[in-house]
Design a protein around this motif. Structure first.
Motif, PDB file in Angstrom:
ATOM      1  N   GLU A  66      45.014  52.650 -13.576  1.00 13.22           N
ATOM      2  CA  GLU A  66      45.146  52.887 -15.023  1.00 13.22           C
ATOM      3  C   GLU A  66      43.831  52.621 -15.726  1.00 13.22           C
ATOM      4  N   GLU A  67      43.267  51.464 -15.396  1.00 15.19           N
ATOM      5  CA  GLU A  67      41.993  51.084 -16.032  1.00 15.19           C
ATOM      6  C   GLU A  67      40.920  52.115 -15.738  1.00 15.19           C
ATOM      7  N   GLU A  68      40.847  52.542 -14.477  1.00 12.10           N
ATOM      8  CA  GLU A  68      39.811  53.506 -14.079  1.00 12.10           C
ATOM      9  C   GLU A  68      39.995  54.844 -14.793  1.00 12.10           C
ATOM     10  N   LEU A  69      41.253  55.271 -14.866  1.00 10.14           N
ATOM     11  CA  LEU A  69      41.540  56.558 -15.496  1.00 10.14           C
ATOM     12  C   LEU A  69      41.232  56.519 -17.002  1.00 10.14           C
ATOM     13  N   ILE A  70      41.576  55.408 -17.631  1.00  6.08           N
ATOM     14  CA  ILE A  70      41.287  55.270 -19.064  1.00  6.08           C
ATOM     15  C   ILE A  70      39.774  55.238 -19.280  1.00  6.08           C
ATOM     16  N   LYS A  71      39.068  54.517 -18.427  1.00  3.69           N
ATOM     17  CA  LYS A  71      37.597  54.439 -18.560  1.00  3.69           C
ATOM     18  C   LYS A  71      36.980  55.834 -18.382  1.00  3.69           C
ATOM     19  N   ASP A  75      34.906  57.978 -21.190  1.00  2.00           N
ATOM     20  CA  ASP A  75      33.553  58.526 -20.953  1.00  2.00           C
ATOM     21  C   ASP A  75      33.518  60.021 -21.286  1.00  2.00           C
ATOM     22  N   LYS A  76      34.578  60.733 -20.853  1.00  4.18           N
ATOM     23  CA  LYS A  76      34.650  62.181 -21.129  1.00  4.18           C
ATOM     24  C   LYS A  76      34.739  62.429 -22.628  1.00  4.18           C
ATOM     25  N   MET A  77      35.533  61.620 -23.312  1.00  3.02           N
ATOM     26  CA  MET A  77      35.677  61.751 -24.766  1.00  3.02           C
ATOM     27  C   MET A  77      34.322  61.519 -25.433  1.00  3.02           C
ATOM     28  N   HIS A  78      33.609  60.524 -24.976  1.00  2.00           N
ATOM     29  CA  HIS A  78      32.291  60.204 -25.517  1.00  2.00           C
ATOM     30  C   HIS A  78      31.351  61.405 -25.353  1.00  2.00           C
ATOM     31  N   ASP A  95      40.325  58.304 -30.070  1.00  2.00           N
ATOM     32  CA  ASP A  95      41.047  57.269 -29.333  1.00  2.00           C
ATOM     33  C   ASP A  95      41.574  57.845 -28.029  1.00  2.00           C
ATOM     34  N   VAL A  96      41.627  57.000 -27.016  1.00  2.00           N
ATOM     35  CA  VAL A  96      42.258  57.366 -25.745  1.00  2.00           C
ATOM     36  C   VAL A  96      43.421  56.402 -25.561  1.00  2.00           C
ATOM     37  N   ILE A  97      44.613  56.959 -25.434  1.00  2.00           N
ATOM     38  CA  ILE A  97      45.794  56.111 -25.292  1.00  2.00           C
ATOM     39  C   ILE A  97      46.568  56.560 -24.053  1.00  2.00           C
ATOM     40  N   SER A  98      47.559  55.796 -23.660  1.00  2.00           N
ATOM     41  CA  SER A  98      48.328  56.229 -22.490  1.00  2.00           C
ATOM     42  C   SER A  98      49.780  56.476 -22.875  1.00  2.00           C
TER      43      SER A  98
END
Ligand code: AMP
Length: 153
Positions: A66-71, A75-78, A95-98
């Motif tokens: 989860e952490e890796e996917l959110i990170k 990065d992609k959003m940035h 924002d990136v949310i799950s």
């Protein structure tokens, strides 16, 4: 016609997201407002565990994934936001949310009191359909206007 004041942009972070954001920026410029771009990370186990707990991986592995996917998504959003032409002092919040994309997009649109949701007509799902499944759900259940940017021929 009243101007839009709260524009929510939903991106799946595929390459079409740039096109979706450019259209949202155009509309924001015409309405002299800002945009809020969101991406929802959907974890596969949210679906699979409901069907077969035997395949439920160890909690630590899930948390790490989860952490890796959110990170990765952050990065992609940035990168996406860095590419955008933010003219006329346009403010871009993101924002990136799950969760489940359609549920979270609709929930956020209410929370933010959005009066327009901008999304792509197609993303990862539903190439053969008139609209992808997330776009379709947004269009049917949104409490406000929806702009589905045609992203596939
Ligand atoms: P789809 O319905 O999956 O074909 O995707 C259509 C559009 O829904 C995409 O272009 C995005 O605008 C939006 N969308 C799909 N998945 C997500 C997601 N995980 N997070 C945010 N928006 C999404």
């Amino acid at each position: 016609m009243n101007a839009y004041k709260q524009i929510l942009v939903a991106v799946d972070l595929t390459e079409d997201s740039y096109q979706v954001c450019c259209k949202a920026i155009e509309v924001a410029g015409e309405n002299r407002t800002d945009i809020f771009i969101i991406h929802v990370v959907e974890f596969v186990y949210q679906v699979s565990v409901a069907y077969d707990p035997m395949f439920y991986p160890a909690f630590e592995d899930l948390a790490k994934n989860e952490e890796e996917l959110i990170k990765l998504s952050e990065d992609k959003m940035h990168d996406l936001i860095a590419k955008l032409d933010k003219k006329e002092n346009l403010q871009v919040k993101s924002d990136v949310i799950s969760g489940i994309p359609k549920t979270e997009i609709l929930r956020l649109s209410e929370e933010e009191q959005s009066d327009l949701i901008v999304c792509g007509s197609h993303g990862r799902s539903g190439f053969e359909l008139l609209l992808g499944s997330t776009a379709n759900a947004i269009l049917h259940h949104a409490p406000c206007d929806v702009l589905a940017v045609r992203t596939k021929k």
